[in-house]
Design an enzyme around this catalytic site. Structure first.
Site, mmCIF file in Angstrom:
data_model
loop_
_atom_site.group_PDB
_atom_site.id
_atom_site.type_symbol
_atom_site.label_atom_id
_atom_site.label_comp_id
_atom_site.label_asym_id
_atom_site.label_seq_id
_atom_site.Cartn_x
_atom_site.Cartn_y
_atom_site.Cartn_z
ATOM 1 N N ARG A 177 -10.289 -11.671 1.801
ATOM 2 C CA ARG A 177 -11.147 -12.738 1.255
ATOM 3 C C ARG A 177 -10.460 -14.093 1.282
ATOM 4 O O ARG A 177 -11.118 -15.134 1.326
ATOM 5 C CB ARG A 177 -11.581 -12.356 -0.167
ATOM 6 N N ASP A 181 -7.634 -3.239 10.343
ATOM 7 C CA ASP A 181 -8.104 -4.295 9.443
ATOM 8 C C ASP A 181 -8.556 -5.535 10.209
ATOM 9 O O ASP A 181 -8.989 -6.511 9.597
ATOM 10 C CB ASP A 181 -7.001 -4.658 8.440
ATOM 11 N N GLU A 189 -6.264 -9.710 0.512
ATOM 12 C CA GLU A 189 -5.978 -10.869 1.371
ATOM 13 C C GLU A 189 -7.133 -11.248 2.285
ATOM 14 O O GLU A 189 -7.239 -12.392 2.717
ATOM 15 C CB GLU A 189 -4.727 -10.586 2.216
ATOM 16 N N LYS A 218 0.828 -1.202 0.000
ATOM 17 C CA LYS A 218 0.000 0.000 0.000
ATOM 18 C C LYS A 218 0.867 1.259 0.000
ATOM 19 O O LYS A 218 2.033 1.221 0.398
ATOM 20 C CB LYS A 218 -0.879 0.011 1.268
#
Length: 494
Positions: free
Chosen positions: A337, A274, A335, A263
């Site tokens: 999922r 997250d 990631e 990122k």
């Protein structure tokens, strides 16, 4: 913070010993003969007090009022949403003054929804994070007494709100912890503490156990970090074993750098949030520990870090999920999922009544819905309707998004059964379509909370959403409380 509920009219509330008295003034307010009513009536007539939600009029040492501080707060039409705004504004105004005990008077016509809103708003407005500060300064508020016309008629809603507030705070605390503290190992420890405190069943699986389960997709995400992954299984049993459970799955990426698909540096610190899906599942269990509803609930939390390393998974890799489906990794920053899909397959063993996964999954959902509503995707209309209604009742809003089969076309690949990303268009939907492949054996819903799980800017921090929505949903699905559950609830409240 402690909450209590009392039957008090304005005259009685004015005599209460506390640091501040907050009185909500709704449209159509009719002043009585007590000091507070007279003051409010005069202020309204003079135009110094407005009933618009969030508008405040403060007084110090008002005549006939025991509390040194009095706040008259506009509450609009008196609906739950307006009560929420009024209480948040009033408690926020008092927070910097070192207030410890307040009494909040609702309008005589306040219903259970207004009571719930008042409790959650007071908890939200008084929350201060101090866990990793050298001086634990900030939050002084210790008790909020809610004054209503008849406490018996709103007691159930009050108890539910109080437990939900505790769950929200637990989720916020975990979400706000820095990533070097809130590691996968720490989440496992928190789950065990929760289980011990409330009598839940708990398993915390490590890399070897996860490998034996064949969770190749989950393991691929974790392999770039020195922090070992954890797979948390929590079970709340409030109904007979024959009753199929609701399974909640929370994404627990404790820090997401994006992996090899790294990122941009600005605001990357916010990627500690997250794991807010995981935090919300643990927060729901915190509330269940107090409420003891007649329902069975399983919580699944796949948790790890996503970091770039010589051992990290790479774009172009093909991994094999627990379901046996192979996945081509086109972007390592997709990631979430990949860890959720293995948890969704694991959920099959419980033969669930429904499965709801909760994840800070896509920036695309933030673009679509902003920070107001969570994205709701569902394979079952009844489940979608129940979640939407729960969110409306809890003022924790969501919005149903489509799952047309055509959206899954972009996930096709020449090298595996499915790719982990499609194109830029409809990114939140294609992510949900990916998850749907692994949730075909039960009613399933997905809540994308990327826009609602935390705030940025000066008010940066976890929100605890969607704990209120999920608690409300579970209570709506629960049967009548058994004698054992009622006894446990009384013990928890004592």
């Amino acid at each position: 913070m402690d909450f209590e509920l009392k039957t008090l009219d304005l005259a009685e509330a004015a005599r209460q010993k506390c640091d501040a008295l907050v009185v909500l003034v709704a449209e159509g307010f009719k002043p009585g003969s007590d000091p507070v009513s007279r003051l409010a009536g005069t202020a309204l007539k003079a135009g110094d007090l407005e009933t618009k939600p969030g508008k405040l009029l403060q007084a110090y040492r008002a005549e006939g009022v025991t509390a040194p501080r009095l706040i008259l707060a506009g509450a609009g039409d008196g609906s739950a949403r307006r009560v929420q705004s009024a209480v948040q504004a009033a408690v926020s105004a008092l927070r910097a003054k070192g207030i410890k005990r307040i009494v909040v008077c609702l309008a005589p016509a306040a219903d259970e929804f207004a009571v719930r809103a008042a409790v959650l708003a007071a908890a939200d407005a008084s929350y201060v994070y101090v866990a990793t500060k050298s001086k634990a300064e900030g939050r002084a508020l210790e008790r909020v007494t809610l004054a209503v016309a008849d406490a018996t008629t709103v007691r159930v809603a009050f108890d539910s709100a109080r437990a939900t507030a505790a769950g929200v705070e637990a989720a916020r605390e975990l979400g706000n912890l820095p990533p070097n503290v809130a590691t996968p190992t720490r989440l496992g420890e928190e789950a065990r503490k929760l289980a011990k405190a409330h009598g839940f069943q708990c398993e915390v699986l490590g890399p070897k156990e996860v490998a034996r389960l064949g969770m190749g997709s989950f393991m691929a995400v974790a392999q770039g970090s020195s922090q070992p992954l954890r797979f948390i299984v929590l079970k709340y049993v409030g109904a007979p074993a024959s009753q199929a459970p609701v399974v909640l799955v929370g994404k627990g990426i404790t820090f997401d750098s994006g992996g090899i698909s790294i990122k941009p540096a600005p605001e990357m610190d916010e990627m500690k949030f997250d794991m807010c899906g995981a935090a919300s599942v643990l927060g729901v269990f915190r509330a269940l520990g107090e409420l003891r509803p007649a329902i069975n609930v399983v919580g699944l939390v796949p948790t790890c870090e996503n970091l770039p390393d010589g051992g990290s998974f790479k774009p172009g890799d093909v991994v094999t999920s627990m379901s046996g489906q192979t996945i081509e990794v086109l972007n390592t920053d997709a990631e979430g999922r990949l860890v959720l899909c293995d948890a969704l397959t694991y959920a099959e063993r419980f033969k669930p009544a429904a499965v709801v996964d909760v994840a800070t999954l896509t920036g695309a959902c933030v673009i679509a819905l902003g920070a107001i509503r969570s994205g709701l995707f569902a394979s079952d209309d009844g489940l979608a309707r129940a979640l939407q209604e729960a969110g409306d009742a809890a003022l924790d809003l969501c919005w149903r998004m489509p799952l047309d089969d055509e959206y899954g076309e972009g996930l096709k690949t020449n090298f595996a059964d499915v790719a982990n990303v499609a194109g830029r268009q409809g990114g939140a939907i294609t992510a949900a379509k990916f998850l749907q492949r692994f949730a075909a054996k039960y009613p399933w819903a997905h809540l994308d909370i990327a826009g609602t799980a935390w705030k940025g800017g000066p008010s940066k921090g976890a929100t605890g959403r969607p704990v209120p929505l999920l608690v409300q949903y579970l209570l709506s699905q629960a049967g009548p409380a058994t004698g054992k559950a009622r006894a446990a609830r009384r013990k928890a409240a004592a």
